[in-house]
Design a protein around this motif. Structure first.
Motif, PDB file in Angstrom:
ATOM      1  N   UNK A   1      -8.271   0.084   4.362  1.00  0.00           N
ATOM      2  CA  UNK A   1      -8.990   1.067   5.177  1.00  0.00           C
ATOM      3  C   UNK A   1      -9.487   2.254   4.349  1.00  0.00           C
ATOM      4  N   UNK A   2      -9.806   2.034   3.081  1.00  0.00           N
ATOM      5  CA  UNK A   2     -10.200   3.144   2.221  1.00  0.00           C
ATOM      6  C   UNK A   2     -11.461   3.860   2.707  1.00  0.00           C
ATOM      7  N   UNK A   3     -12.321   3.159   3.423  1.00  0.00           N
ATOM      8  CA  UNK A   3     -13.570   3.773   3.873  1.00  0.00           C
ATOM      9  C   UNK A   3     -13.424   4.500   5.208  1.00  0.00           C
TER      10      UNK A   3
ATOM     11  N   UNK B   1       2.656   9.142   9.774  1.00  0.00           N
ATOM     12  CA  UNK B   1       3.180   7.943   9.122  1.00  0.00           C
ATOM     13  C   UNK B   1       2.027   6.963   8.924  1.00  0.00           C
ATOM     14  N   UNK B   2       1.478   6.938   7.720  1.00  0.00           N
ATOM     15  CA  UNK B   2       0.425   5.973   7.409  1.00  0.00           C
ATOM     16  C   UNK B   2       1.107   4.732   6.850  1.00  0.00           C
ATOM     17  N   UNK B   3       1.031   3.627   7.574  1.00  0.00           N
ATOM     18  CA  UNK B   3       1.730   2.404   7.179  1.00  0.00           C
ATOM     19  C   UNK B   3       0.740   1.476   6.480  1.00  0.00           C
ATOM     20  N   UNK B   4       0.867   1.399   5.172  1.00  0.00           N
ATOM     21  CA  UNK B   4      -0.011   0.563   4.356  1.00  0.00           C
ATOM     22  C   UNK B   4       0.483  -0.882   4.408  1.00  0.00           C
ATOM     23  N   UNK B   5      -0.306  -1.744   5.045  1.00  0.00           N
ATOM     24  CA  UNK B   5       0.105  -3.136   5.261  1.00  0.00           C
ATOM     25  C   UNK B   5      -0.332  -4.021   4.092  1.00  0.00           C
ATOM     26  N   UNK B   6       0.180  -3.710   2.900  1.00  0.00           N
ATOM     27  CA  UNK B   6      -0.121  -4.535   1.735  1.00  0.00           C
ATOM     28  C   UNK B   6      -1.584  -4.522   1.341  1.00  0.00           C
ATOM     29  N   UNK B   7      -2.237  -3.381   1.457  1.00  0.00           N
ATOM     30  CA  UNK B   7      -3.666  -3.291   1.118  1.00  0.00           C
ATOM     31  C   UNK B   7      -3.894  -3.606  -0.358  1.00  0.00           C
ATOM     32  N   UNK B   8      -5.047  -4.220  -0.638  1.00  0.00           N
ATOM     33  CA  UNK B   8      -5.407  -4.479  -2.031  1.00  0.00           C
ATOM     34  C   UNK B   8      -6.622  -3.663  -2.460  1.00  0.00           C
ATOM     35  N   UNK B   9      -6.901  -2.589  -1.705  1.00  0.00           N
ATOM     36  CA  UNK B   9      -7.950  -1.657  -2.113  1.00  0.00           C
ATOM     37  C   UNK B   9      -7.298  -0.308  -2.422  1.00  0.00           C
ATOM     38  N   UNK B  10      -8.038   0.772  -2.312  1.00  0.00           N
ATOM     39  CA  UNK B  10      -7.522   2.099  -2.690  1.00  0.00           C
ATOM     40  C   UNK B  10      -7.073   2.920  -1.487  1.00  0.00           C
TER      41      UNK B  10
END
Length: 353
Positions: A66-68, A123-132
């Motif tokens: 969701x970097x954008x 709480x921002x939960x990063x679900x294994x993102x592969x972007x920034x």
């Protein structure tokens, strides 16, 4: 040879039925053999050790690549919460916490700290993102003014060690949240944060009876307009999904999939420590869990608009496959709870799967 050929149709039927049964119960097998969810927590802001207190509101934001979109959503939400309208809403939430029975520690501590500044937990939960995504969240956090004196802030990035699905990300965030109220909000910012939260809070205040309440944002009021804009395939899939939700889940909620839901801490704990589904249909299991644990569900219209970048896919084939998968998950959830394959854990102590 001929006698053997007579058994081929029966064998084929048995194979098809067996694989069909296994496919329908696939989510149950996944839960049994899935890896235990693991995550790292990164504190972006330091807690006030001089005046520790539980947050009033926790924002749980699941994010996958969701970097954008996420920086826009964070800035708009922060601007609202620091505005006069936002401060008024926070005061209303504080009043709500006083009206609710003190049957959990968060409410007791919140009432004891009424004279202290309210704290909002992100709480921002990063679900294994592969972007920034994580880097962008850090940059957004550092660019936000930190001179607010009327509100305290706690910022955390919770990073799952692998992509586990939106349901898993929301479950992890909800079980880690410390606030009196837990708000699930999508990272795309499709729901207008300020007006949406005001609508949910207004409905909550009008119906507050105890601490077991969930308020769901709804886009059902936009259905007629959106049906005109959708293709025939999308409209058929939408109508079909609503039909099967009414059969296998509930007729109480018109819009199960809106990513804007408010829970009291007590309701959140009972629901999310029991949640099994990790992918898109997890919202339907939330409704079943609320029904089975006598948690009141309120539904209120929220302002919403389409945002580019959907993770569901835009092609007709992708939408059809996702719809079939969600139907399978709904059937599985109903079967697992009906036949006792999945048990509901009672009590208010948080646990992680």
């Amino acid at each position: 040879m001929l006698p053997l050929l007579e058994f081929i149709p029966s064998i084929l039927v048995t194979v098809v039925v067996t694989f069909g049964f296994l496919w329908i119960l696939y989510p149950a097998w996944v839960v049994l053999v899935a890896d235990i969810l693991e995550w790292d927590v990164e504190e972006l802001s330091l807690a006030d050790t001089q005046r520790p207190q539980p947050p009033l509101l926790s924002l749980i934001i699941p994010a996958y690549n969701e970097q954008d979109r996420i920086p826009i959503m964070i800035r708009e939400s922060f601007e609202y919460l620091t505005s006069e309208r936002g401060k008024t809403l926070i005061q209303q939430l504080q009043s709500c916490s006083k009206m609710m029975p003190s049957n959990d520690n968060s409410l007791k501590e919140q009432k004891q700290s009424e004279e202290m500044q309210p704290v909002i937990e992100w709480l921002i939960v990063n679900d294994g993102s592969n972007d920034s995504t994580c880097d962008i969240v850090r940059e957004t956090y550092t660019s936000i003014p930190s001179d607010s004196t009327s509100i305290g802030w706690k910022w955390k990035i919770v990073s799952l060690k692998r992509n586990a699905g939106k349901g898993a990300a929301v479950k992890t965030g909800m079980n880690l949240a410390e606030g009196t109220f837990h708000l699930m909000v999508d990272a795309d910012g499709a729901t207008e944060f300020g007006n949406g939260l005001e609508n949910l809070t207004r409905e909550f205040i009008a119906n507050v009876k105890d601490s077991m309440i969930a308020v769901f944002g709804s886009r059902a009021h936009l259905e007629k307009k959106s049906t005109v804009q959708r293709s025939m395939v999308r409209t058929i899939l939408m109508k079909g999904f609503h039909f099967f939700v009414s059969i296998f889940v509930s007729t109480k909620v018109q819009d199960t999939q809106c990513g804007f839901k408010l829970f009291t801490q007590s309701a959140s704990c009972l629901v999310f420590k029991n949640l099994h589904l990790r992918r898109w249909a997890f919202d339907t299991e939330i409704i079943l869990l609320c029904d089975k644990q006598d948690i009141d569900i309120l539904e209120v219209a929220v302002p919403w608009c389409e945002v580019d970048g959907s993770k569901l896919g835009t092609s007709k084939l992708a939408l059809a496959l996702v719809s079939i998968s969600m139907l399978r998950d709904m059937i599985c959830v109903r079967a697992c709870y009906t036949f006792g394959i999945w048990k509901i854990k009672n009590g208010l102590s948080s646990s992680q799967e």
